[in-house]
Motif scaffolding. Structure first.
Motif, PDB file in Angstrom:
ATOM      1  N   ALA A 150       1.031   0.173   1.212  1.00  0.00           N
ATOM      2  CA  ALA A 150       0.673  -0.042  -0.192  1.00  0.00           C
ATOM      3  C   ALA A 150      -0.144  -1.332  -0.347  1.00  0.00           C
ATOM      4  O   ALA A 150      -1.170  -1.357  -1.040  1.00  0.00           O
ATOM      5  CB  ALA A 150       1.930  -0.107  -1.053  1.00  0.00           C
ATOM      6  N   ARG A 151       0.284  -2.401   0.318  1.00  0.00           N
ATOM      7  CA  ARG A 151      -0.450  -3.673   0.234  1.00  0.00           C
ATOM      8  C   ARG A 151      -1.844  -3.543   0.829  1.00  0.00           C
ATOM      9  O   ARG A 151      -2.801  -4.129   0.317  1.00  0.00           O
ATOM     10  CB  ARG A 151       0.349  -4.772   0.929  1.00  0.00           C
ATOM     11  CG  ARG A 151       1.558  -5.189   0.131  1.00  0.00           C
ATOM     12  CD  ARG A 151       2.362  -6.256   0.833  1.00  0.00           C
ATOM     13  NE  ARG A 151       3.456  -6.704  -0.010  1.00  0.00           N
ATOM     14  CZ  ARG A 151       4.653  -7.002   0.440  1.00  0.00           C
ATOM     15  NH1 ARG A 151       4.927  -6.920   1.732  1.00  0.00           N
ATOM     16  NH2 ARG A 151       5.591  -7.399  -0.389  1.00  0.00           N
ATOM     17  N   LEU A 206      -2.086   4.478  -5.986  1.00  0.00           N
ATOM     18  CA  LEU A 206      -1.343   4.764  -4.757  1.00  0.00           C
ATOM     19  C   LEU A 206      -0.707   6.156  -4.819  1.00  0.00           C
ATOM     20  O   LEU A 206      -0.495   6.713  -5.900  1.00  0.00           O
ATOM     21  CB  LEU A 206      -0.236   3.719  -4.547  1.00  0.00           C
ATOM     22  CG  LEU A 206      -0.668   2.277  -4.323  1.00  0.00           C
ATOM     23  CD1 LEU A 206       0.550   1.362  -4.344  1.00  0.00           C
ATOM     24  CD2 LEU A 206      -1.425   2.133  -3.024  1.00  0.00           C
ATOM     25  N   ARG A 254       3.608   4.164  -4.351  1.00  0.00           N
ATOM     26  CA  ARG A 254       3.646   3.551  -5.690  1.00  0.00           C
ATOM     27  C   ARG A 254       5.076   3.187  -6.076  1.00  0.00           C
ATOM     28  O   ARG A 254       5.349   2.075  -6.516  1.00  0.00           O
ATOM     29  CB  ARG A 254       3.056   4.485  -6.734  1.00  0.00           C
ATOM     30  CG  ARG A 254       3.082   3.895  -8.132  1.00  0.00           C
ATOM     31  CD  ARG A 254       2.483   4.795  -9.215  1.00  0.00           C
ATOM     32  NE  ARG A 254       1.565   5.772  -8.690  1.00  0.00           N
ATOM     33  CZ  ARG A 254       1.705   7.096  -8.870  1.00  0.00           C
ATOM     34  NH1 ARG A 254       2.704   7.569  -9.574  1.00  0.00           N
ATOM     35  NH2 ARG A 254       0.841   7.938  -8.364  1.00  0.00           N
ATOM     36  N   HIS A 308      -0.673  -3.437 -11.651  1.00  0.00           N
ATOM     37  CA  HIS A 308      -0.241  -2.163 -12.243  1.00  0.00           C
ATOM     38  C   HIS A 308      -1.348  -1.114 -12.123  1.00  0.00           C
ATOM     39  O   HIS A 308      -1.078   0.040 -11.801  1.00  0.00           O
ATOM     40  CB  HIS A 308       0.164  -2.353 -13.712  1.00  0.00           C
ATOM     41  CG  HIS A 308       1.543  -2.897 -13.883  1.00  0.00           C
ATOM     42  ND1 HIS A 308       2.683  -2.151 -13.681  1.00  0.00           N
ATOM     43  CD2 HIS A 308       1.982  -4.134 -14.223  1.00  0.00           C
ATOM     44  CE1 HIS A 308       3.750  -2.884 -13.897  1.00  0.00           C
ATOM     45  NE2 HIS A 308       3.345  -4.102 -14.228  1.00  0.00           N
ATOM     46  N   CYS A 366      -3.781  -1.069  -9.902  1.00  0.00           N
ATOM     47  CA  CYS A 366      -3.935  -0.736  -8.480  1.00  0.00           C
ATOM     48  C   CYS A 366      -2.790   0.146  -7.997  1.00  0.00           C
ATOM     49  O   CYS A 366      -2.999   1.065  -7.198  1.00  0.00           O
ATOM     50  CB  CYS A 366      -4.025  -2.003  -7.634  1.00  0.00           C
ATOM     51  SG  CYS A 366      -5.545  -2.926  -7.893  1.00  0.00           S
ATOM     52  N   ALA A 367      -1.585  -0.124  -8.489  1.00  0.00           N
ATOM     53  CA  ALA A 367      -0.432   0.678  -8.080  1.00  0.00           C
ATOM     54  C   ALA A 367      -0.586   2.118  -8.553  1.00  0.00           C
ATOM     55  O   ALA A 367      -0.124   3.053  -7.880  1.00  0.00           O
ATOM     56  CB  ALA A 367       0.854   0.068  -8.628  1.00  0.00           C
ATOM     57  N   PHE A 390       6.297   0.234  -4.011  1.00  0.00           N
ATOM     58  CA  PHE A 390       5.614  -0.990  -4.444  1.00  0.00           C
ATOM     59  C   PHE A 390       6.155  -1.472  -5.781  1.00  0.00           C
ATOM     60  O   PHE A 390       6.404  -2.666  -5.977  1.00  0.00           O
ATOM     61  CB  PHE A 390       4.099  -0.735  -4.525  1.00  0.00           C
ATOM     62  CG  PHE A 390       3.306  -1.960  -4.864  1.00  0.00           C
ATOM     63  CD1 PHE A 390       3.004  -2.899  -3.892  1.00  0.00           C
ATOM     64  CD2 PHE A 390       2.853  -2.184  -6.157  1.00  0.00           C
ATOM     65  CE1 PHE A 390       2.283  -4.037  -4.196  1.00  0.00           C
ATOM     66  CE2 PHE A 390       2.129  -3.317  -6.473  1.00  0.00           C
ATOM     67  CZ  PHE A 390       1.838  -4.239  -5.489  1.00  0.00           C
ATOM     68  N   GLN A 391       6.339  -0.555  -6.714  1.00  0.00           N
ATOM     69  CA  GLN A 391       6.840  -0.934  -8.031  1.00  0.00           C
ATOM     70  C   GLN A 391       8.240  -1.543  -7.952  1.00  0.00           C
ATOM     71  O   GLN A 391       8.516  -2.563  -8.579  1.00  0.00           O
ATOM     72  CB  GLN A 391       6.861   0.283  -8.964  1.00  0.00           C
ATOM     73  CG  GLN A 391       5.493   0.715  -9.423  1.00  0.00           C
ATOM     74  CD  GLN A 391       5.526   2.023 -10.193  1.00  0.00           C
ATOM     75  OE1 GLN A 391       6.420   2.837 -10.021  1.00  0.00           O
ATOM     76  NE2 GLN A 391       4.512   2.226 -11.035  1.00  0.00           N
ATOM     77  N   ILE A 427      -3.930  -1.699  -1.758  1.00  0.00           N
ATOM     78  CA  ILE A 427      -4.191  -2.536  -2.942  1.00  0.00           C
ATOM     79  C   ILE A 427      -5.174  -3.648  -2.607  1.00  0.00           C
ATOM     80  O   ILE A 427      -6.014  -4.007  -3.439  1.00  0.00           O
ATOM     81  CB  ILE A 427      -2.861  -3.083  -3.509  1.00  0.00           C
ATOM     82  CG1 ILE A 427      -2.120  -1.943  -4.199  1.00  0.00           C
ATOM     83  CG2 ILE A 427      -3.094  -4.226  -4.484  1.00  0.00           C
ATOM     84  CD1 ILE A 427      -0.762  -2.305  -4.737  1.00  0.00           C
TER      85      ILE A 427
END
Length: 188
Positions: A159-160, A120, A125, A114, A116-117, A128-129, A163
């Motif tokens: 996103a990965r 973004l 974000r 959370h 790290c997201a 990813f969420q 992160i």
């Protein structure tokens, strides 16, 4: 009849047990059979031996119990099972829920994800969420965001990658077996 019972009780019990597979039910079937035979002794015609007649009654009582049983299989947790090795069923039941350590690790990982997201960009974000934190499929995520599935995949990859820069690899705990083994080496 008393003489027959004293000599043949075990035989009647084994007959019922073979059908029912449970000692308590087998005893009940034999008792029901004895009551039925006592009530209907006047109907015994002597065409067969009394032991044969009684065995037929025991068998019928056991079959009646089988018909009354629910269709599910019920195993006793306290009776030993297994052919060669006797064990109790409760010994082999595994709790598949995560243990306290794993639960704590999962909560820490979720909190870290959370945080790290939050770093973004808004588009990455949100993707990813929806996909990772909420567990939606790529197609569900694409539908909600109003973008093609390929865009969702590209956003997830970015996103990965972002992160991964923020997360430090967490070493897995050593197994207790290795710890014991290393401790044994230190003792020598």
């Amino acid at each position: 009849m008393q003489q027959l019972l004293s000599h043949r009780w075990q035989s009647f019990y084994r007959c019922a047990f073979r059908l029912l597979g449970n000692s308590a039910d087998a005893e009940d079937a034999v008792q029901e059979a004895l009551l039925a035979a006592y009530r209907h002794v006047g109907q015994f015609r002597g065409q067969a031996q009394m032991a044969t007649w009684m065995t037929a009654i025991v068998r019928n009582c056991a079959l009646m119990q089988l018909r009354k049983r629910p269709r599910q299989i019920h195993l006793s947790l306290d009776e030993p099972t297994g052919d060669e090795e006797n064990y109790f069923l409760w010994e082999n039941l595994a709790d598949t829920r995560p243990g306290p350590e794993e639960e704590c690790r999962n909560l820490q990982l979720k909190a870290c994800l959370h945080k790290c997201a939050a770093r973004l960009s808004p588009a990455l974000r949100r993707t990813f969420q929806l996909r990772v934190l909420r567990g939606l499929s790529i197609f569900e995520t694409a539908r909600i965001l109003g973008v093609p599935p390929g865009t969702v995949k590209a956003h997830l990859a970015r996103a990965r990658k972002h992160i991964a820069r923020y997360i430090k690899p967490v070493p897995k705990p050593r197994s207790s077996r290795r710890l014991r083994h290393r401790g044994a080496e230190a003792d020598h």
